[in-house]
Design a protein around this motif. Structure first.
Motif, short mmCIF file in Angstrom:
data_model
loop_
_atom_site.label_atom_id
_atom_site.label_comp_id
_atom_site.label_asym_id
_atom_site.label_seq_id
_atom_site.Cartn_x
_atom_site.Cartn_y
_atom_site.Cartn_z
N SER A 66 0.88 -1.17 0.00
CA SER A 66 0.00 0.00 0.00
C SER A 66 0.91 1.22 0.00
O SER A 66 1.36 1.67 1.05
N LEU A 67 1.20 1.74 -1.19
CA LEU A 67 2.29 2.71 -1.32
C LEU A 67 1.98 3.82 -2.33
O LEU A 67 1.27 3.60 -3.31
N ILE A 68 2.55 4.98 -2.07
CA ILE A 68 2.77 5.98 -3.11
C ILE A 68 4.15 5.65 -3.65
O ILE A 68 5.14 5.67 -2.90
N LEU A 69 4.23 5.30 -4.93
CA LEU A 69 5.49 4.83 -5.50
C LEU A 69 6.31 5.99 -6.05
O LEU A 69 5.77 6.99 -6.52
N ASN A 70 7.62 5.81 -5.98
CA ASN A 70 8.56 6.80 -6.54
C ASN A 70 8.31 8.21 -6.02
O ASN A 70 8.40 9.18 -6.76
N GLY A 71 7.94 8.30 -4.75
CA GLY A 71 7.78 9.60 -4.12
C GLY A 71 6.59 10.41 -4.60
O GLY A 71 6.44 11.56 -4.21
N GLY A 72 5.73 9.83 -5.44
CA GLY A 72 4.56 10.58 -5.88
C GLY A 72 4.09 10.27 -7.28
O GLY A 72 3.11 10.83 -7.75
N GLU A 74 2.99 7.27 -8.60
CA GLU A 74 1.88 6.33 -8.74
C GLU A 74 1.36 5.97 -7.36
O GLU A 74 2.10 6.00 -6.37
N TRP A 75 0.08 5.60 -7.31
CA TRP A 75 -0.45 5.00 -6.09
C TRP A 75 -0.78 3.55 -6.40
O TRP A 75 -1.33 3.26 -7.48
N ALA A 76 -0.43 2.63 -5.51
CA ALA A 76 -0.73 1.22 -5.76
C ALA A 76 -1.13 0.52 -4.47
O ALA A 76 -0.57 0.76 -3.40
N ALA A 123 2.14 9.34 -13.04
CA ALA A 123 3.41 9.76 -13.66
C ALA A 123 3.34 9.68 -15.18
O ALA A 123 4.02 10.44 -15.87
N LEU A 124 2.50 8.77 -15.69
CA LEU A 124 2.40 8.64 -17.15
C LEU A 124 1.84 9.90 -17.80
O LEU A 124 2.04 10.13 -18.99
N LEU A 129 1.70 13.13 -7.55
CA LEU A 129 0.66 13.06 -6.51
C LEU A 129 0.93 14.03 -5.37
O LEU A 129 0.01 14.60 -4.79
N MET A 130 2.20 14.20 -5.04
CA MET A 130 2.54 15.08 -3.91
C MET A 130 2.24 16.54 -4.23
O MET A 130 2.07 17.35 -3.33
#
Lengths: 168, 65
Positions: A66-72, A74-76, A123-124, A129-130
């Motif tokens: 349950s993460l925000i990936l790459n600092g912002g 993607e959310w997964a 990101a695409l 997100l941040m």
């Protein structure tokens, strides 16, 4: 004098190259951020098509991602782990009983609790997100993946369609 | 999907909501729906191997760091 000129020119050329190298260097990857995810089961007294497994919020554990990936970027939320879709003790409820057309091919499920991977790939479309501001929502492509028993996914319609990869 | 920030702190957005884009409604259900394509995926290559048609999906997800 000539030698000084050559040395200076070489220094300038070297500085230019280093400058280019500095530009080429990509920013270091940003850390993933653990998040708590709540999936609403109802809204306005009507059941949602995507619901929780009624075990509360999803938090990041060894088995549930349950993460925000790459600092912002993607959310997964992923309720299985490893290459073989090893199930965790959490699932997501899917209701695929509302096709746009009743001539659709048969769905692999009607309603079911399934091991799932939900992702918003902001990101695409160059959305961080941040950096989303309150009151200024962003549009991001998203999808879900579940195994039942083959691997299926739902992909949000997004223009232009950018994933998953298509064989056509 | 619509991704909205509902709370921020000094480092940026802190709480997000994820919901359908737009306000597509069907039947008597007042909740907006997202238009999604159901596909079968090759687990090895992530390629789409079958198009199973379009489905309406409603969801409301809150993400908090």
């Amino acid at each position: 004098m000539k030698s000084r000129f050559v040395t200076a020119a070489a220094s300038i050329a070297l500085a230019g190259c280093l400058g280019r190298l500095a530009v080429v260097h990509a920013a270091p990857p940003r850390a993933d951020i653990p998040v708590t995810v709540t999936i609403a089961d109802t809204q306005n007294l009507y059941p949602m098509h995507v619901q929780s497994d009624v075990q509360g919020a999803y938090v990041n554990t060894k088995q549930v991602q349950s993460l925000i990936l790459n600092g912002g970027g993607e959310w997964a939320l992923t309720t299985y782990y490893g290459r073989n879709f090893t199930p965790s003790n959490r699932t997501v409820f899917f209701d695929l009983t509302e096709p746009v057309s009743f001539s659709n091919p048969p769905a692999p499920i009607g309603t079911a609790y399934v091991q799932s991977h939900l992702i918003a790939k902001c990101a695409l479309v160059k959305v961080d997100l941040m950096k989303i501001k309150t009151g200024a929502p962003a549009q991001c492509p998203g999808r879900s993946v579940f195994k039942r028993p083959a691997v299926f996914g739902t992909v949000s319609h997004f223009s232009p369609p950018i994933f998953p990869r298509s064989t056509t | 999907m619509k991704v909205a920030c509902i709370e921020s702190d000094a480092t940026g957005c802190k709480t997000w909501t994820i919901s359908p884009s737009g306000s597509r409604l069907t039947g008597t259900d007042p909740n907006p729906k997202n238009l999604n394509k159901l596909v079968q995926i090759d687990p090895g290559s992530d390629a789409v191997i079958a198009d199973l048609g379009d489905y309406y999906l409603s969801f409301y997800i809150t993400v908090a760091r």
